[in-house]
Design an enzyme around this catalytic site. Structure first.
Site, PDB file in Angstrom:
ATOM      1  N   GLU A 194       6.607   2.018   1.112  1.00 52.79           N
ATOM      2  CA  GLU A 194       8.198   1.624   1.002  1.00 52.79           C
ATOM      3  C   GLU A 194       8.987   2.655   0.416  1.00 52.79           C
ATOM      4  O   GLU A 194       9.715   2.148  -0.389  1.00 52.79           O
ATOM      5  CB  GLU A 194       8.234   0.240   0.272  1.00 52.79           C
ATOM      6  CG  GLU A 194       7.867  -0.935   1.194  1.00 52.79           C
ATOM      7  CD  GLU A 194       7.832  -2.273   0.774  1.00 52.79           C
ATOM      8  OE1 GLU A 194       8.652  -2.271  -0.402  1.00 52.79           O
ATOM      9  OE2 GLU A 194       7.723  -3.255   1.283  1.00 52.79           O
ATOM     10  N   GLU A 241       2.551  -5.461   6.128  1.00 54.11           N
ATOM     11  CA  GLU A 241       3.073  -6.569   4.923  1.00 54.11           C
ATOM     12  C   GLU A 241       3.866  -7.372   5.879  1.00 54.11           C
ATOM     13  O   GLU A 241       5.061  -7.112   6.430  1.00 54.11           O
ATOM     14  CB  GLU A 241       3.763  -5.831   3.784  1.00 54.11           C
ATOM     15  CG  GLU A 241       2.989  -5.034   2.843  1.00 54.11           C
ATOM     16  CD  GLU A 241       3.866  -4.757   1.649  1.00 54.11           C
ATOM     17  OE1 GLU A 241       4.751  -5.780   1.225  1.00 54.11           O
ATOM     18  OE2 GLU A 241       3.512  -3.570   1.189  1.00 54.11           O
TER      19      GLU A 241
END
Length: 501
Positions: free
Chosen positions: A173, A292
């Site tokens: 991320e 995720e």
């Protein structure tokens, strides 16, 4: 009662079920590790300090691959802190989740746990505060047999054989300003490309995951992927996707339709990756790693700055109800419907933190409601995903407009003869009668029909009532004259298994 229809035919295929679709995630966050998978003084702990009650549930859940050690945690993590004698390991501040990390559980402990759980490791690299050199050091420590400083260091730590980790995430991320070492797409793309180049030189067979967008709402969504892949396309095998679905602040019908957003996200990133491949004149198809995903009551979380510095705090321990489980079932349906491009997926996380498995320190472990659709899908979705195009009534949602009440997919395992239909009824008012044409499977008969449904859609499982919500068998479901007829209760997830043997 309303009705819906679909057809199952082995001639219409989406792709092969990749067992990596049934992955999970263990991050040094909250109690995911400490008192989750690892608790040396727990009554069930084995000689390595691993909770065997949790290991049993992980095997039952059917997890195939586990991403470790993060997550946001990895972007400020020194892997060297978690190896060697425990008494020599330093305590560090984890800036991601404002906790104190003891490093009592690290790489080799995770690899021991993964071996006992029967899962493949997926290791994430710190490309936030560190770079290619430290990543290559970790690769040498982890995968090289012996005869170098770092491989021999691993052997001195008790891991004589290389761990041979095949799948690596190139950071986490890094598009997000909350991430330690946050970068723009060009900065990250260059670092990821150089790291990937080195990893492929070490072993061309390693599978590498480039960081995609952290969510579909960030301003750089899709443009981030396009830029990153222009730098990394030659070297990487996957681009990652992350998405969480929050019931709070959302009308119930929109929440039940969360899979519509996941479906659109997968299509958007697939198109972006293919655009870059065409632009670069590279015939390789980049696969997607949805590493995720889950339901997360994110709006209840006050943010990292609200946390006090302490070891393994209780953090984001959401309790899931029936509606949440049905949504999770619909997200699994979506991943399967894109089996031609989604090659890996990890539900985040495994224990305690937005998790299917809950534990109490020194106490029991139990299955949350979301455990059940995952376990049943992982157990029965094998072989080929069939292309299924249902027709059904629609429901009006505030967020997505009209969506079909039925969301479904099916798999066909030629070896066993099983045909398995996974069906979610998102309507809240009436049962849905589903008819499925199975003429293409002569002699097909129903072996099993289970449904996850409860008149109380807010029902949950607890340590005191661990079996309050669970799938239940349905009698009377039959396939006759080439037609399967199924009654789907409102807000339900169903698995119908047929055999052609």
């Amino acid at each position: 009662m309303t009705s819906a229809h679909l057809t199952l035919d082995p001639a219409f295929r989406t792709g092969t079920v990749d067992r990596r679709l049934f992955g999970s995630f263990v991050e040094h966050m909250g109690r995911s590790v400490y008192t989750g998978v690892y608790e040396p003084d727990h009554p069930s702990a084995d000689e390595d300090g691993l909770r065997t009650d949790v290991l049993d549930l992980v095997r039952e859940l059917g997890v195939t691959v586990v991403r470790y050690p993060g997550g946001n945690f990895v972007s400020n993590y020194r892997w060297e802190d978690g190896v060697g004698p425990r008494e020599s390991r330093p305590s560090r501040l984890d800036l991601a989740w404002r906790s104190v990390e003891s490093n009592a559980f690290g790489l080799n402990e995770f690899m021991t746990w993964a071996r006992k759980a029967g899962v493949e490791p997926m290791l994430a690299l710190n490309l936030g505060t560190r770079g290619p050199a430290e990543a290559v050091d970790l690769l040498e420590y982890t995968n090289y047999p012996s005869g170098t400083t770092l491989s021999d260091l691993r052997r001195s730590h008790g891991a004589e054989q290389p761990h041979d980790v095949r799948m690596w995430c190139l950071g986490n991320e890094l598009d997000g300003p909350w991430q330690m070492g946050h970068k723009n797409a060009h900065e990250y793309g260059r670092v990821a490309a150089e790291t990937a180049r080195a990893f492929k030189r070490f072993d061309p067979g390693l599978e590498l995951v480039a960081c995609g967008s952290s969510n579909a709402y960030i301003d750089t969504f899709a443009s981030w992927e396009a830029t990153v892949l222009e730098h990394t396309y030659e070297f990487v095998d996957y681009i990652s996707l992350h998405a969480y679905y929050d019931p709070v602040g959302c009308d119930v019908d929109s929440f039940l339709a969360s899979a519509a957003e996941m479906d659109q996200m997968i299509s958007a990133i697939t198109a972006t990756a293919d655009h870059v491949g065409a632009k670069l004149r590279n015939k390789k198809k980049i696969k997607l790693s949805f590493d995720e995903w889950n339901v997360w009551y994110q709006s209840r979380f006050a943010g990292e700055t609200s946390l006090d510095w302490r070891p393994a705090p209780e953090l984001i321990e959401d309790v899931y109800d029936v509606t949440d489980a049905v949504v999770v079932g619909s997200l699994l349906v979506t991943l399967l419907r894109h089996a031609d491009r989604v090659g890996a997926a990890c539900q985040a996380q495994l224990a305690n933190v937005i998790a299917p498995v809950m534990t109490r320190p020194q106490g029991p472990a139990w299955r949350q409601t979301i455990f059940h659709p995952f376990a049943q899908t992982a157990r029965h979705a094998r072989g080929t995903v069939l292309r299924v195009e249902p027709t059904s009534p629609v429901v009006e949602t505030d967020r997505y407009g009209e969506v079909p009440t039925l969301w479904a997919t099916a798999t066909h395992d030629e070896e066993s003869g099983d045909v398995v239909l996974f069906a979610v009824h998102r309507g809240r008012e009436e049962a849905l009668t589903l008819t499925a044409g199975v003429q293409a499977f002569p002699g097909a008969r129903v072996v099993e029909h289970i449904v996850l449904h409860d008149e109380d859609t807010t029902a949950v499982n607890t340590a005191e009532q661990p079996e309050r919500v669970r799938p239940r068998p349905v009698d009377g479901t039959k396939a006759e004259d080439g037609l399967l007829t199924v009654e789907l209760p409102p807000v339900s997830w169903s698995m119908i298994r047929l055999t052609t043997r």
